[in-house]
Design a protein around this motif. Structure first.
Motif, PDB file in Angstrom:
ATOM      1  N   VAL A   1       1.664   4.564  -2.231  1.00 52.84           N
ATOM      2  CA  VAL A   1       1.041   5.700  -2.550  1.00 52.84           C
ATOM      3  C   VAL A   1       1.982   6.506  -3.022  1.00 52.84           C
ATOM      4  O   VAL A   1       2.266   7.167  -3.676  1.00 52.84           O
ATOM      5  N   ARG A   2       3.041   6.163  -2.701  1.00 51.68           N
ATOM      6  CA  ARG A   2       4.828   7.036  -2.872  1.00 51.68           C
ATOM      7  C   ARG A   2       4.562   6.687  -4.914  1.00 51.68           C
ATOM      8  O   ARG A   2       4.731   7.541  -4.926  1.00 51.68           O
TER       9      ARG A   2
ATOM     10  N   TYR B   1       2.042   6.894  -6.563  1.00 55.68           N
ATOM     11  CA  TYR B   1       1.469   7.975  -7.421  1.00 55.68           C
ATOM     12  C   TYR B   1       1.378   9.636  -6.944  1.00 55.68           C
ATOM     13  O   TYR B   1       1.176   9.941  -7.982  1.00 55.68           O
ATOM     14  N   VAL B   2       2.210   9.426  -5.583  1.00 58.55           N
ATOM     15  CA  VAL B   2       2.357  10.739  -5.318  1.00 58.55           C
ATOM     16  C   VAL B   2       3.779  10.950  -6.185  1.00 58.55           C
ATOM     17  O   VAL B   2       3.714  12.220  -6.471  1.00 58.55           O
TER      18      VAL B   2
ATOM     19  N   ARG C   1       0.984  -1.054  -0.250  1.00 59.61           N
ATOM     20  CA  ARG C   1       0.266  -0.475  -0.370  1.00 59.61           C
ATOM     21  C   ARG C   1       1.254   1.158  -0.065  1.00 59.61           C
ATOM     22  O   ARG C   1       0.486   2.191  -0.696  1.00 59.61           O
TER      23      ARG C   1
END
Lengths: 91, 234
Positions: free
Chosen positions: B76-77, B79-80, B72
Protein backbone atom coordinates in the motif's frame (compact mmCIF):
# COMPACT_ATOMS: atom_id res chain seq x y z
CA UNK A 1 -8.82 -22.24 -13.86
CA UNK A 2 -8.42 -21.07 -17.44
CA UNK A 3 -8.11 -24.52 -18.86
CA UNK A 4 -11.49 -25.27 -17.36
CA UNK A 5 -13.20 -23.21 -20.02
CA UNK A 6 -11.20 -24.78 -22.82
CA UNK A 7 -12.13 -28.22 -21.53
CA UNK A 8 -15.79 -27.32 -21.22
CA UNK A 9 -15.93 -25.90 -24.73
CA UNK A 10 -14.01 -28.83 -26.18
CA UNK A 11 -16.70 -31.11 -24.75
CA UNK A 12 -19.39 -29.38 -26.83
CA UNK A 13 -20.12 -31.48 -29.94
CA UNK A 14 -18.48 -30.01 -33.03
CA UNK A 15 -16.11 -27.71 -31.15
CA UNK A 16 -12.35 -28.08 -31.37
CA UNK A 17 -9.81 -26.23 -29.22
CA UNK A 18 -6.83 -25.48 -31.42
CA UNK A 19 -4.23 -24.46 -28.84
CA UNK A 20 -2.19 -27.02 -27.00
CA UNK A 21 -0.69 -24.38 -24.74
CA UNK A 22 -2.02 -20.97 -23.84
CA UNK A 23 -2.20 -18.46 -21.04
CA UNK A 24 -5.55 -16.71 -21.07
CA UNK A 25 -6.57 -16.83 -24.73
CA UNK A 26 -7.20 -19.74 -27.01
CA UNK A 27 -8.87 -20.35 -30.34
CA UNK A 28 -11.74 -22.70 -31.05
CA UNK A 29 -13.09 -24.00 -34.34
CA UNK A 30 -16.85 -24.19 -34.49
CA UNK A 31 -19.31 -25.37 -37.14
CA UNK A 32 -20.72 -22.46 -39.12
CA UNK A 33 -24.16 -21.21 -38.29
CA UNK A 34 -26.29 -18.68 -40.14
CA UNK A 35 -25.84 -15.29 -38.50
CA UNK A 36 -22.64 -16.31 -36.76
CA UNK A 37 -21.98 -18.28 -33.62
CA UNK A 38 -20.76 -15.24 -31.67
CA UNK A 39 -24.01 -13.40 -32.43
CA UNK A 40 -26.01 -16.42 -31.32
CA UNK A 41 -24.05 -16.49 -28.09
CA UNK A 42 -24.65 -12.76 -27.59
CA UNK A 43 -28.38 -13.35 -27.98
CA UNK A 44 -28.05 -15.77 -25.06
CA UNK A 45 -26.22 -13.21 -22.94
CA UNK A 46 -22.70 -14.51 -23.52
CA UNK A 47 -19.88 -12.52 -25.10
CA UNK A 48 -18.10 -15.54 -26.47
CA UNK A 49 -15.04 -14.00 -28.04
CA UNK A 50 -13.86 -12.42 -31.27
CA UNK A 51 -14.45 -14.08 -34.63
CA UNK A 52 -11.00 -14.40 -36.18
CA UNK A 53 -12.51 -13.27 -39.48
CA UNK A 54 -13.21 -9.89 -37.92
CA UNK A 55 -9.48 -9.37 -37.48
CA UNK A 56 -8.65 -10.51 -41.00
CA UNK A 57 -11.75 -10.64 -43.21
CA UNK A 58 -9.77 -11.55 -46.33
CA UNK A 59 -8.77 -15.00 -45.14
CA UNK A 60 -11.63 -17.45 -45.62
CA UNK A 61 -9.83 -20.13 -43.62
CA UNK A 62 -10.43 -18.03 -40.49
CA UNK A 63 -14.18 -17.93 -40.88
CA UNK A 64 -14.99 -20.67 -38.41
CA UNK A 65 -12.52 -19.64 -35.71
CA UNK A 66 -13.32 -17.78 -32.50
CA UNK A 67 -10.66 -16.33 -30.18
CA UNK A 68 -11.75 -16.80 -26.59
CA UNK A 69 -10.34 -15.17 -23.47
CA UNK A 70 -10.93 -16.24 -19.91
CA UNK A 71 -9.35 -14.52 -16.95
CA UNK A 72 -9.61 -14.22 -13.23
CA UNK A 73 -12.74 -12.08 -13.57
CA UNK A 74 -14.68 -15.01 -15.03
CA UNK A 75 -16.40 -17.34 -12.60
CA UNK A 76 -17.18 -21.02 -12.78
CA UNK A 77 -20.79 -20.04 -13.39
CA UNK A 78 -19.68 -17.95 -16.37
CA UNK A 79 -17.79 -20.90 -17.81
CA UNK A 80 -20.73 -23.26 -17.38
CA UNK A 81 -23.06 -20.67 -18.95
CA UNK A 82 -20.74 -20.24 -21.93
CA UNK A 83 -20.53 -23.95 -22.63
CA UNK A 84 -24.31 -24.34 -22.29
CA UNK A 85 -24.98 -21.38 -24.60
CA UNK A 86 -22.52 -22.70 -27.17
CA UNK A 87 -24.19 -26.06 -27.12
CA UNK A 88 -27.55 -24.39 -27.72
CA UNK A 89 -26.19 -22.13 -30.43
CA UNK A 90 -24.79 -25.09 -32.34
CA UNK A 91 -27.78 -27.38 -31.81
CA UNK B 1 28.43 11.71 -17.20
CA UNK B 2 25.35 13.34 -15.80
CA UNK B 3 24.50 11.48 -12.63
CA UNK B 4 21.63 13.65 -11.60
CA UNK B 5 18.03 12.49 -11.55
CA UNK B 6 16.45 9.22 -10.65
CA UNK B 7 18.75 6.22 -10.78
CA UNK B 8 17.50 3.85 -13.45
CA UNK B 9 19.23 0.66 -12.47
CA UNK B 10 17.42 -1.40 -9.82
CA UNK B 11 20.52 -1.87 -7.73
CA UNK B 12 21.14 1.85 -7.72
CA UNK B 13 17.54 2.50 -6.74
CA UNK B 14 17.77 0.20 -3.78
CA UNK B 15 21.14 1.55 -2.84
CA UNK B 16 19.79 5.08 -2.89
CA UNK B 17 17.27 4.30 -0.17
CA UNK B 18 18.52 5.26 3.27
CA UNK B 19 18.31 2.49 5.80
CA UNK B 20 15.96 3.48 8.59
CA UNK B 21 14.39 1.43 11.33
CA UNK B 22 10.88 1.67 9.85
CA UNK B 23 11.91 1.65 6.23
CA UNK B 24 10.24 5.01 5.80
CA UNK B 25 12.10 7.15 3.30
CA UNK B 26 10.39 10.42 4.05
CA UNK B 27 11.02 12.93 1.30
CA UNK B 28 13.35 10.78 -0.73
CA UNK B 29 11.53 10.44 -4.04
CA UNK B 30 13.40 7.45 -5.41
CA UNK B 31 11.08 4.48 -5.32
CA UNK B 32 12.21 0.97 -6.05
CA UNK B 33 10.07 -1.34 -8.16
CA UNK B 34 7.55 -3.48 -6.31
CA UNK B 35 9.72 -6.53 -6.95
CA UNK B 36 12.75 -4.82 -5.53
CA UNK B 37 11.25 -4.34 -2.10
CA UNK B 38 10.04 -6.99 0.29
CA UNK B 39 11.09 -10.59 0.66
CA UNK B 40 10.46 -13.79 -1.22
CA UNK B 41 9.05 -15.72 1.74
CA UNK B 42 6.17 -13.36 2.50
CA UNK B 43 3.09 -12.33 0.62
CA UNK B 44 1.01 -9.18 0.65
CA UNK B 45 -2.29 -10.95 0.06
CA UNK B 46 -3.59 -14.20 1.46
CA UNK B 47 -5.04 -16.35 -1.27
CA UNK B 48 -6.50 -19.81 -0.95
CA UNK B 49 -4.33 -22.55 -2.31
CA UNK B 50 -5.70 -23.41 -5.74
CA UNK B 51 -7.19 -26.82 -6.32
CA UNK B 52 -5.13 -29.23 -8.38
CA UNK B 53 -5.12 -28.31 -12.03
CA UNK B 54 -3.00 -29.03 -15.01
CA UNK B 55 -1.30 -25.93 -16.38
CA UNK B 56 -1.42 -25.46 -20.12
CA UNK B 57 1.41 -23.00 -20.39
CA UNK B 58 3.46 -25.19 -22.68
CA UNK B 59 6.30 -25.62 -20.23
CA UNK B 60 6.58 -21.92 -19.48
CA UNK B 61 5.55 -22.24 -15.85
CA UNK B 62 7.82 -20.42 -13.40
CA UNK B 63 10.54 -22.75 -12.25
CA UNK B 64 12.64 -20.26 -10.34
CA UNK B 65 11.92 -18.69 -6.98
CA UNK B 66 9.02 -16.30 -6.99
CA UNK B 67 9.98 -12.63 -6.92
CA UNK B 68 10.25 -10.74 -3.69
CA UNK B 69 7.12 -8.97 -2.53
CA UNK B 70 6.28 -6.65 0.32
CA UNK B 71 3.75 -7.26 3.04
CA UNK B 72 0.32 -5.75 2.53
CA UNK B 73 1.13 -2.46 4.29
CA UNK B 74 4.37 -2.21 2.37
CA UNK B 75 2.54 -2.67 -0.92
CA UNK B 76 0.00 0.00 0.00
CA UNK B 77 2.74 2.43 0.97
CA UNK B 78 4.65 1.69 -2.22
CA UNK B 79 1.70 2.58 -4.43
CA UNK B 80 0.70 5.56 -2.33
CA UNK B 81 4.24 6.91 -2.67
CA UNK B 82 4.03 6.41 -6.43
CA UNK B 83 0.66 8.14 -6.57
CA UNK B 84 2.11 11.15 -4.79
CA UNK B 85 4.71 11.51 -7.52
CA UNK B 86 1.97 11.76 -10.10
CA UNK B 87 1.13 15.04 -11.70
CA UNK B 88 -2.57 15.43 -12.29
CA UNK B 89 -5.37 17.90 -12.67
CA UNK B 90 -5.64 18.09 -8.89
CA UNK B 91 -2.03 19.19 -8.50
CA UNK B 92 -1.48 21.67 -11.30
CA UNK B 93 -2.38 22.98 -14.73
CA UNK B 94 -1.49 21.50 -18.09
CA UNK B 95 -0.68 24.29 -20.53
CA UNK B 96 0.01 21.92 -23.45
CA UNK B 97 -0.12 18.23 -24.00
CA UNK B 98 -1.71 15.61 -21.82
CA UNK B 99 -5.03 16.81 -23.16
CA UNK B 100 -7.01 14.20 -21.35
CA UNK B 101 -6.14 15.80 -18.08
CA UNK B 102 -6.17 19.30 -19.48
CA UNK B 103 -9.71 19.28 -20.78
CA UNK B 104 -11.74 16.47 -19.31
CA UNK B 105 -13.97 17.57 -16.48
CA UNK B 106 -14.68 14.92 -13.91
CA UNK B 107 -18.27 14.71 -15.09
CA UNK B 108 -17.09 13.55 -18.52
CA UNK B 109 -14.91 10.93 -16.92
CA UNK B 110 -17.90 9.72 -14.95
CA UNK B 111 -20.08 9.52 -18.04
CA UNK B 112 -17.42 7.67 -20.00
CA UNK B 113 -17.22 5.14 -17.20
CA UNK B 114 -20.92 4.32 -17.17
CA UNK B 115 -21.04 0.54 -17.38
CA UNK B 116 -22.77 0.65 -20.75
CA UNK B 117 -19.74 2.48 -22.18
CA UNK B 118 -16.88 1.57 -19.89
CA UNK B 119 -17.46 -2.18 -20.06
CA UNK B 120 -17.69 -2.38 -23.84
CA UNK B 121 -15.06 -4.46 -25.55
CA UNK B 122 -14.02 -2.88 -28.85
CA UNK B 123 -14.55 -6.17 -30.68
CA UNK B 124 -17.80 -7.36 -29.15
CA UNK B 125 -20.75 -7.89 -31.51
CA UNK B 126 -22.14 -4.60 -32.76
CA UNK B 127 -25.66 -5.85 -32.10
CA UNK B 128 -24.91 -5.65 -28.38
CA UNK B 129 -23.92 -1.96 -28.32
CA UNK B 130 -26.82 0.01 -29.84
CA UNK B 131 -26.48 2.76 -27.22
CA UNK B 132 -22.85 3.41 -28.03
CA UNK B 133 -23.62 3.37 -31.75
CA UNK B 134 -26.38 5.94 -31.20
CA UNK B 135 -23.94 8.14 -29.31
CA UNK B 136 -21.36 7.81 -32.08
CA UNK B 137 -23.96 8.68 -34.72
CA UNK B 138 -25.12 11.73 -32.80
CA UNK B 139 -21.58 12.96 -32.15
CA UNK B 140 -20.70 12.40 -35.81
CA UNK B 141 -23.66 14.53 -36.85
CA UNK B 142 -22.58 17.31 -34.52
CA UNK B 143 -18.98 17.20 -35.76
CA UNK B 144 -20.07 17.27 -39.40
CA UNK B 145 -22.24 20.27 -38.68
CA UNK B 146 -19.51 22.07 -36.76
CA UNK B 147 -16.73 21.44 -39.27
CA UNK B 148 -18.70 21.43 -42.50
CA UNK B 149 -17.12 18.12 -43.43
CA UNK B 150 -19.23 15.47 -45.20
CA UNK B 151 -18.18 12.67 -42.87
CA UNK B 152 -16.12 11.97 -39.77
CA UNK B 153 -14.28 8.94 -38.47
CA UNK B 154 -14.47 8.43 -34.74
CA UNK B 155 -12.42 5.28 -34.88
CA UNK B 156 -9.24 7.32 -34.69
CA UNK B 157 -8.99 8.61 -31.17
CA UNK B 158 -5.35 9.33 -30.53
CA UNK B 159 -2.98 11.07 -32.86
CA UNK B 160 -1.18 7.82 -33.51
CA UNK B 161 -4.43 6.13 -34.47
CA UNK B 162 -5.37 9.06 -36.65
CA UNK B 163 -2.21 8.52 -38.60
CA UNK B 164 -3.09 4.88 -39.00
CA UNK B 165 -6.41 5.73 -40.60
CA UNK B 166 -5.00 7.66 -43.48
CA UNK B 167 -1.28 7.81 -43.34
CA UNK B 168 0.65 4.89 -41.95
CA UNK B 169 2.81 3.38 -44.61
CA UNK B 170 1.23 5.80 -47.02
CA UNK B 171 4.21 7.75 -48.22
CA UNK B 172 3.60 10.42 -50.78
CA UNK B 173 4.65 8.16 -53.63
CA UNK B 174 2.24 5.45 -52.65
CA UNK B 175 -0.52 8.02 -52.37
CA UNK B 176 0.17 9.32 -55.85
CA UNK B 177 0.45 5.80 -57.24
CA UNK B 178 -2.99 5.08 -55.87
CA UNK B 179 -4.22 8.26 -57.52
CA UNK B 180 -5.43 9.43 -54.18
CA UNK B 181 -7.34 12.56 -55.05
CA UNK B 182 -6.99 14.14 -51.66
CA UNK B 183 -3.64 15.69 -51.00
CA UNK B 184 -4.36 18.35 -48.39
CA UNK B 185 -4.65 17.94 -44.67
CA UNK B 186 -6.41 20.76 -42.86
CA UNK B 187 -4.99 21.34 -39.41
CA UNK B 188 -6.33 23.85 -36.90
CA UNK B 189 -3.80 26.38 -35.74
CA UNK B 190 -4.33 25.18 -32.20
CA UNK B 191 -3.50 21.55 -33.01
CA UNK B 192 -0.49 19.86 -31.56
CA UNK B 193 2.52 20.36 -33.79
CA UNK B 194 3.00 16.69 -34.46
CA UNK B 195 -0.27 16.56 -36.41
CA UNK B 196 0.87 18.75 -39.31
CA UNK B 197 4.38 17.33 -39.01
CA UNK B 198 3.08 13.81 -39.57
CA UNK B 199 0.95 14.83 -42.53
CA UNK B 200 3.84 16.72 -44.14
CA UNK B 201 6.25 13.86 -43.59
CA UNK B 202 3.90 11.52 -45.41
CA UNK B 203 3.57 13.70 -48.46
CA UNK B 204 0.42 15.68 -47.80
CA UNK B 205 0.18 19.42 -48.09
CA UNK B 206 -0.74 20.99 -44.80
CA UNK B 207 -3.09 23.94 -44.73
CA UNK B 208 -3.58 25.70 -41.46
CA UNK B 209 -6.96 26.83 -40.27
CA UNK B 210 -6.32 29.98 -38.25
CA UNK B 211 -8.24 30.51 -35.07
CA UNK B 212 -10.68 33.35 -34.91
CA UNK B 213 -10.75 35.72 -32.01
CA UNK B 214 -13.72 33.90 -30.60
CA UNK B 215 -12.09 30.47 -30.97
CA UNK B 216 -13.95 29.59 -34.15
CA UNK B 217 -12.43 28.08 -37.26
CA UNK B 218 -12.29 30.40 -40.23
CA UNK B 219 -12.39 27.76 -42.93
CA UNK B 220 -13.24 24.18 -43.49
CA UNK B 221 -15.32 21.96 -45.72
CA UNK B 222 -12.60 21.28 -48.26
CA UNK B 223 -12.17 17.89 -49.71
CA UNK B 224 -9.40 16.90 -47.38
CA UNK B 225 -8.88 15.04 -44.16
CA UNK B 226 -9.30 17.34 -41.21
CA UNK B 227 -7.58 16.32 -38.01
CA UNK B 228 -8.91 18.31 -35.10
CA UNK B 229 -7.21 17.86 -31.77
CA UNK B 230 -9.64 16.04 -29.57
CA UNK B 231 -9.19 15.98 -25.81
CA UNK B 232 -7.67 12.51 -25.56
CA UNK B 233 -5.46 12.87 -28.60
CA UNK B 234 -2.34 14.56 -27.33
Amino acid sequence: MRSKLAEKLAAVPGVEVLNEAFFNEFTIRVPRRRGGVVEKLAARGVLGGVPASRLDPDRPELRDLIIVASTEVNTDEDRVAYAAALKEALA
Amino acid sequence: MNRQGRPTEPVQAIGAAPSTFTGNRALRIEEALIFEIGRTEVTGVDLDEPADFEPRLGGLERKTDRPARPLRAGAVRHYVRLSRMNYGIDTGVFPLGSCTMKHNPRLNEKMARLPGFGDIHPLQPQSTVPGALALIAELSRWLCELTGMPAVALSAQGRRAWRAVRHDGDQGGARRARREARSIVLVPESAHGTNPATAALLGYRVETIPARRRHGRSRGGEEAPFGPTSPPSC
